[in-house]
Design a protein around this motif. Sequence first.
Motif, PDB file in Angstrom:
ATOM      1  N   LEU A   1       0.831  -1.205   0.000  1.00  0.00           N
ATOM      2  CA  LEU A   1       0.000   0.000   0.000  1.00  0.00           C
ATOM      3  C   LEU A   1       0.867   1.258   0.000  1.00  0.00           C
ATOM      4  O   LEU A   1       0.565   2.229  -0.702  1.00  0.00           O
ATOM      5  N   GLN A   2       1.930   1.226   0.784  1.00  0.00           N
ATOM      6  CA  GLN A   2       2.840   2.371   0.808  1.00  0.00           C
ATOM      7  C   GLN A   2       3.490   2.590  -0.560  1.00  0.00           C
ATOM      8  O   GLN A   2       3.623   3.722  -1.038  1.00  0.00           O
ATOM      9  N   ALA A   3       3.887   1.490  -1.200  1.00  0.00           N
ATOM     10  CA  ALA A   3       4.502   1.592  -2.524  1.00  0.00           C
ATOM     11  C   ALA A   3       3.504   2.107  -3.557  1.00  0.00           C
ATOM     12  O   ALA A   3       3.855   2.917  -4.431  1.00  0.00           O
ATOM     13  N   MET A   4       2.256   1.666  -3.501  1.00  0.00           N
ATOM     14  CA  MET A   4       1.247   2.145  -4.435  1.00  0.00           C
ATOM     15  C   MET A   4       0.972   3.628  -4.246  1.00  0.00           C
ATOM     16  O   MET A   4       0.757   4.364  -5.224  1.00  0.00           O
ATOM     17  N   LEU A   5       0.981   4.086  -2.995  1.00  0.00           N
ATOM     18  CA  LEU A   5       0.763   5.504  -2.724  1.00  0.00           C
ATOM     19  C   LEU A   5       1.879   6.358  -3.326  1.00  0.00           C
ATOM     20  O   LEU A   5       1.617   7.358  -4.011  1.00  0.00           O
ATOM     21  N   VAL A   6       3.127   5.964  -3.091  1.00  0.00           N
ATOM     22  CA  VAL A   6       4.260   6.727  -3.612  1.00  0.00           C
ATOM     23  C   VAL A   6       4.312   6.644  -5.136  1.00  0.00           C
ATOM     24  O   VAL A   6       4.575   7.643  -5.825  1.00  0.00           O
ATOM     25  N   ALA A   7       4.059   5.462  -5.687  1.00  0.00           N
ATOM     26  CA  ALA A   7       4.091   5.302  -7.146  1.00  0.00           C
ATOM     27  C   ALA A   7       3.012   6.131  -7.822  1.00  0.00           C
ATOM     28  O   ALA A   7       3.187   6.590  -8.960  1.00  0.00           O
ATOM     29  N   ARG A   8       1.881   6.332  -7.142  1.00  0.00           N
ATOM     30  CA  ARG A   8       0.815   7.146  -7.727  1.00  0.00           C
ATOM     31  C   ARG A   8       1.247   8.594  -7.894  1.00  0.00           C
ATOM     32  O   ARG A   8       0.769   9.303  -8.790  1.00  0.00           O
ATOM     33  N   LEU A   9       2.148   9.052  -7.055  1.00  0.00           N
ATOM     34  CA  LEU A   9       2.668  10.408  -7.169  1.00  0.00           C
ATOM     35  C   LEU A   9       3.828  10.497  -8.156  1.00  0.00           C
ATOM     36  O   LEU A   9       3.964  11.486  -8.872  1.00  0.00           O
ATOM     37  N   LEU A  10       4.660   9.461  -8.163  1.00  0.00           N
ATOM     38  CA  LEU A  10       5.842   9.501  -9.024  1.00  0.00           C
ATOM     39  C   LEU A  10       5.508   9.177 -10.472  1.00  0.00           C
ATOM     40  O   LEU A  10       5.871   9.917 -11.379  1.00  0.00           O
ATOM     41  N   GLU A  11       4.823   8.061 -10.683  1.00  0.00           N
ATOM     42  CA  GLU A  11       4.492   7.607 -12.042  1.00  0.00           C
ATOM     43  C   GLU A  11       3.074   7.057 -12.056  1.00  0.00           C
ATOM     44  O   GLU A  11       2.874   5.847 -11.920  1.00  0.00           O
ATOM     45  N   PRO A  12       2.059   7.902 -12.192  1.00  0.00           N
ATOM     46  CA  PRO A  12       0.681   7.404 -12.224  1.00  0.00           C
ATOM     47  C   PRO A  12       0.473   6.463 -13.398  1.00  0.00           C
ATOM     48  O   PRO A  12       0.756   6.807 -14.546  1.00  0.00           O
ATOM     49  N   ALA A  13      -0.009   5.266 -13.102  1.00  0.00           N
ATOM     50  CA  ALA A  13      -0.212   4.264 -14.150  1.00  0.00           C
ATOM     51  C   ALA A  13      -1.188   3.224 -13.635  1.00  0.00           C
ATOM     52  O   ALA A  13      -1.652   3.279 -12.494  1.00  0.00           O
ATOM     53  N   SER A  14      -1.510   2.270 -14.491  1.00  0.00           N
ATOM     54  CA  SER A  14      -2.371   1.167 -14.086  1.00  0.00           C
ATOM     55  C   SER A  14      -1.640   0.272 -13.103  1.00  0.00           C
ATOM     56  O   SER A  14      -0.432   0.401 -12.882  1.00  0.00           O
ATOM     57  N   LYS A  15      -2.381  -0.632 -12.503  1.00  0.00           N
ATOM     58  CA  LYS A  15      -1.765  -1.505 -11.498  1.00  0.00           C
ATOM     59  C   LYS A  15      -0.770  -2.470 -12.128  1.00  0.00           C
ATOM     60  O   LYS A  15       0.242  -2.809 -11.519  1.00  0.00           O
ATOM     61  N   LEU A  16      -1.035  -2.907 -13.350  1.00  0.00           N
ATOM     62  CA  LEU A  16      -0.067  -3.778 -14.010  1.00  0.00           C
ATOM     63  C   LEU A  16       1.227  -3.010 -14.315  1.00  0.00           C
ATOM     64  O   LEU A  16       2.332  -3.536 -14.133  1.00  0.00           O
ATOM     65  N   ALA A  17       1.090  -1.774 -14.770  1.00  0.00           N
ATOM     66  CA  ALA A  17       2.282  -0.969 -15.023  1.00  0.00           C
ATOM     67  C   ALA A  17       3.008  -0.633 -13.725  1.00  0.00           C
ATOM     68  O   ALA A  17       4.248  -0.608 -13.683  1.00  0.00           O
ATOM     69  N   THR A  18       2.253  -0.381 -12.650  1.00  0.00           N
ATOM     70  CA  THR A  18       2.892  -0.124 -11.357  1.00  0.00           C
ATOM     71  C   THR A  18       3.652  -1.341 -10.867  1.00  0.00           C
ATOM     72  O   THR A  18       4.738  -1.226 -10.279  1.00  0.00           O
TER      73      THR A  18
END
Length: 389
Positions: free
Chosen positions: A101-118
């Motif tokens: 969850l922490q990684a998804m939160l940070v990734a949403r700010l750095l590189e917004p993308a779909s979950k497969l791309a994340t």
Amino acid sequence: MYIESVPNRDSPPAVLLRGSYREDGKVRKRTLANLSRLSIDVIEGLKVLLRGGVAVPSAESVFTVERSLPHGHVAAVLGAARGSGSSAWFGSAPQELQPVLQAMLVARLLEPASKLATHRTLHDDTATSSLGRVLGVGQCSADDLYRALDWLHDAQAGIERRLARQHLLGSTLVLYDLTSTWLTGRCCELAARGHSRDGKRDDPQIVFGLVCTAEGCPISVEVFKGNTADPATVAYQVSKLEERFGIQRVAWAGDRGMLTSARIEQVLKPQGMDWVSSLRAPQIAQLAAEHGPFQPSLFDERNLLELTSQHFPDERLVVCRNPFWPRSARASGSSCWRPPRPTWPRLPRPRSAHAARCAARRPSPWPWGASSSASTWPSTSPWRSRTPS
């Protein structure tokens, strides 16, 4: 043997190669060589050899950089998230999902993308930053991200209540607006064709509304069907603020497409809520006809003018001057503020200089001169907002 550096007052330290031995039960040492004249690189190489290592000419000769992951932006965003208390937000999640969850939160700010791309940006084999390694999720699967989404869906109400208690307590101004995004596929139950803000009229879309504080801090988000009109979502958001967040005194701020007159009469007024909106073009024209033309001299002292109208009882009407509005209205062909102008026959174009001089001597068919055929627009624009008194 070992190398020892001996301080030498104001002179450079003496670098000595020494050995230790035992004599009469005591440990003694003797100097084998003076290495002070050698370079620092040679001395460091001798230290490595004396410790049992292998000396090499340079690090570049034995090391090859195969991969380097960017880390600075990850450290900045992750540090800000932890400082904001993100660990407490996901404290009730399963232990194995908290770093995801922490990684998804940070990734949403750095590189917004779909979950497969994340997932690809986090996995060790395809990572684009050090985020996966820092949080220890470099070997997570795509199913782990979807499991984290399922937990977020169940915990959304609790997270939004916590945010409302923190940021909306004692606040009376709430900002609300909607947007849409198009999608592909046929499995989304909320996908439908509607008014597309992306210009994708042939693709289905979903509509989602965002509730923010006066400072722009997001509090709540809700997804609606793609064919949902903007005003139709206001009643749901009002009930959410009252029932879920326990907020009674709220002032809504929205544009004329969101807070329509029907929504104000049917939703906001029965709930006793305040609002800030703007009138539509016919209502502005009606207001101007009631109070007469708004002269620019009315706005010399201040940019706002407050007035009352019998068509809007118990409401504050504020007129503000917008010098750019006449230009845009002229370009769009709007006639809200176009003064009536007569239609006069146009003179035929003179064919020669003599004919032009003769035409200039003729009296003008317009009482105020030939230049009056191009009417001008007022520089005052009746943009205004309204709230109940």
